[in-house]
Design an enzyme around this catalytic site. Structure first.
Site, PDB file in Angstrom:
ATOM      1  N   HIS A  33      22.166  16.210 -24.299  1.00  0.00           N
ATOM      2  CA  HIS A  33      22.783  15.536 -24.961  1.00  0.00           C
ATOM      3  C   HIS A  33      23.812  14.404 -24.578  1.00  0.00           C
ATOM      4  O   HIS A  33      23.588  13.429 -23.001  1.00  0.00           O
ATOM      5  CB  HIS A  33      24.480  16.524 -24.661  1.00  0.00           C
ATOM      6  CG  HIS A  33      24.388  17.843 -26.149  1.00  0.00           C
ATOM      7  ND1 HIS A  33      25.314  18.253 -26.282  1.00  0.00           N
ATOM      8  CD2 HIS A  33      23.230  17.957 -26.660  1.00  0.00           C
ATOM      9  CE1 HIS A  33      25.009  19.813 -27.555  1.00  0.00           C
ATOM     10  NE2 HIS A  33      23.419  19.249 -27.896  1.00  0.00           N
ATOM     11  N   GLU A  49      26.639  13.510 -22.498  1.00  0.00           N
ATOM     12  CA  GLU A  49      27.254  13.698 -21.512  1.00  0.00           C
ATOM     13  C   GLU A  49      26.118  13.529 -20.308  1.00  0.00           C
ATOM     14  O   GLU A  49      26.153  12.978 -19.269  1.00  0.00           O
ATOM     15  CB  GLU A  49      27.859  14.647 -21.579  1.00  0.00           C
ATOM     16  CG  GLU A  49      29.408  14.529 -22.220  1.00  0.00           C
ATOM     17  CD  GLU A  49      28.517  15.645 -23.712  1.00  0.00           C
ATOM     18  OE1 GLU A  49      29.558  16.144 -24.670  1.00  0.00           O
ATOM     19  OE2 GLU A  49      27.448  15.226 -24.203  1.00  0.00           O
ATOM     20  N   ARG A  89       8.838   3.687 -49.267  1.00  0.00           N
ATOM     21  CA  ARG A  89       8.248   2.605 -48.908  1.00  0.00           C
ATOM     22  C   ARG A  89       7.873   1.458 -48.859  1.00  0.00           C
ATOM     23  O   ARG A  89       6.987   0.769 -47.677  1.00  0.00           O
ATOM     24  CB  ARG A  89       7.074   3.173 -50.014  1.00  0.00           C
ATOM     25  CG  ARG A  89       7.668   2.251 -51.619  1.00  0.00           C
ATOM     26  CD  ARG A  89       7.215   2.859 -52.782  1.00  0.00           C
ATOM     27  NE  ARG A  89       7.390   2.015 -53.578  1.00  0.00           N
ATOM     28  CZ  ARG A  89       8.798   2.440 -54.081  1.00  0.00           C
ATOM     29  NH1 ARG A  89       8.654   3.689 -53.699  1.00  0.00           N
ATOM     30  NH2 ARG A  89       9.248   1.886 -55.167  1.00  0.00           N
TER      31      ARG A  89
END
Length: 311
Positions: free
Chosen positions: A52, A54, A212
């Site tokens: 994460h 932190e 595309r």
């Protein structure tokens, strides 16, 4: 202090946005660690299942600056998690690192977090400020919050129209979008989970609904077979974890979503052409709130949000 907090929270948002295409179904999160008026560490959630924000921010702190953590403030755009998922709780890591203060952009309303991370930090004696740039932080993760709070995908209605409000020209097929705005539409597709058209549009136009003209993953393609199938479609998408949906047409399908109030955002492209006969575009509701207007050559793209949309 408020202006300083907002400055560093803006940096959190800048960092978080880097995870737009890779964190789903997790939210985008940025974190900044500040000591003595200097950023000593920063990071963002890069990919679902990985560290994460932190964790990445603490990992970026140099050995020389580790001694400053006891007087540091960590800014996080979303409440630190307090539960074991694919990674350990970030609230526990913050406590372990011994920072003095935590500034949180917004509370995580996901049921396994929902204030628990903030409570854990405060119980550990850490000063916690909540709600700095809250609207901006919630808006960044509008897909995530809509999905968790309203139990449905975030819904974007999208169409291109002539200057007099037609989406096609019955007798003389005429392109409305330019190659550049088509590319932008494919970019949008790469950022969302699913895309829907009505049965008539699918049979008549045979749209590919892929990316595309852009790099990324194509959204899941859905054809709405009948107008009263909207609820079943949204329930299916929610059950499958699809957090966002583009509704590309046709006009009757757009009207059905609008009449039901099932929309969060509109994206309307207008070209300087006039059609005398064709299919009328849906109308932008009077209560829609414009959030941007951009000119791309002769074409204009306007984005609106519902007054009931997240943030």
């Amino acid at each position: 202090m408020a202006n300083i907090d907002e400055k560093y929270m803006l940096r959190c948002l800048q960092l978080a946005e880097n995870g737009l295409l890779t964190t789903r179904p997790n939210p985008m999160v940025g974190a900044v660690i500040v000591a003595r008026d200097r950023i000593i560490g920063e990071g963002y959630h890069i990919r679902c299942g990985e560290a994460h924000a932190e964790v990445n921010a603490f990992a970026s702190v140099s050995n020389d600056d580790n001694q400053l953590l006891g007087e540091a403030t960590i800014y996080v755009s979303l409440e630190p998690c307090s539960h074991y998922g694919k990674t350990p709780p970030c609230a526990d890591l913050i406590i372990e690192k011994g920072v003095r203060r935590v500034v949180v952009g917004c509370v995580d309303t996901f049921s396994k977090v929902s204030g628990r991370g903030i409570s854990r930090l405060r119980d550990a004696g850490i000063e916690v400020e909540v709600g700095v740039l809250e609207k901006e932080c919630r808006w960044m993760n509008r897909r995530f919050f809509t999905f968790n709070e309203r139990k449905r995908p975030y819904i974007i209605l999208k169409w291109a129209q002539s200057s007099n409000g037609f989406i096609d020209n019955k007798f003389h097929p005429t392109a409305i979008s330019t190659p550049f705005t088509q590319m932008l539409a494919h970019k949008l597709r790469s950022e969302e989970d699913a895309i829907l058209v009505g049965r008539v549009t699918a049979e008549r136009d045979k749209p590919r609904l892929d990316v595309r003209m852009w790099s990324g993953q194509s959204p899941r393609r859905i054809v709405l077979s009948h107008d009263n199938g909207i609820d079943a479609t949204l329930d299916m998408l929610y059950a499958e974890g699809m957090q966002s949906l583009i509704v590309e047409g046709g006009a009757q399908t757009h009207r059905c979503f609008l009449e039901r109030g099932l929309w969060d955002e509109l994206r309307v492209e207008t070209a300087p052409v006039v059609f005398t006969n064709g299919t009328r575009a849906a109308e932008v509701p009077a209560e829609a709130v414009m959030i941007s207007r951009e000119q791309y050559g002769a074409n204009r793209i306007e984005r609106y949000k519902s007054p009931d949309a997240i943030a």
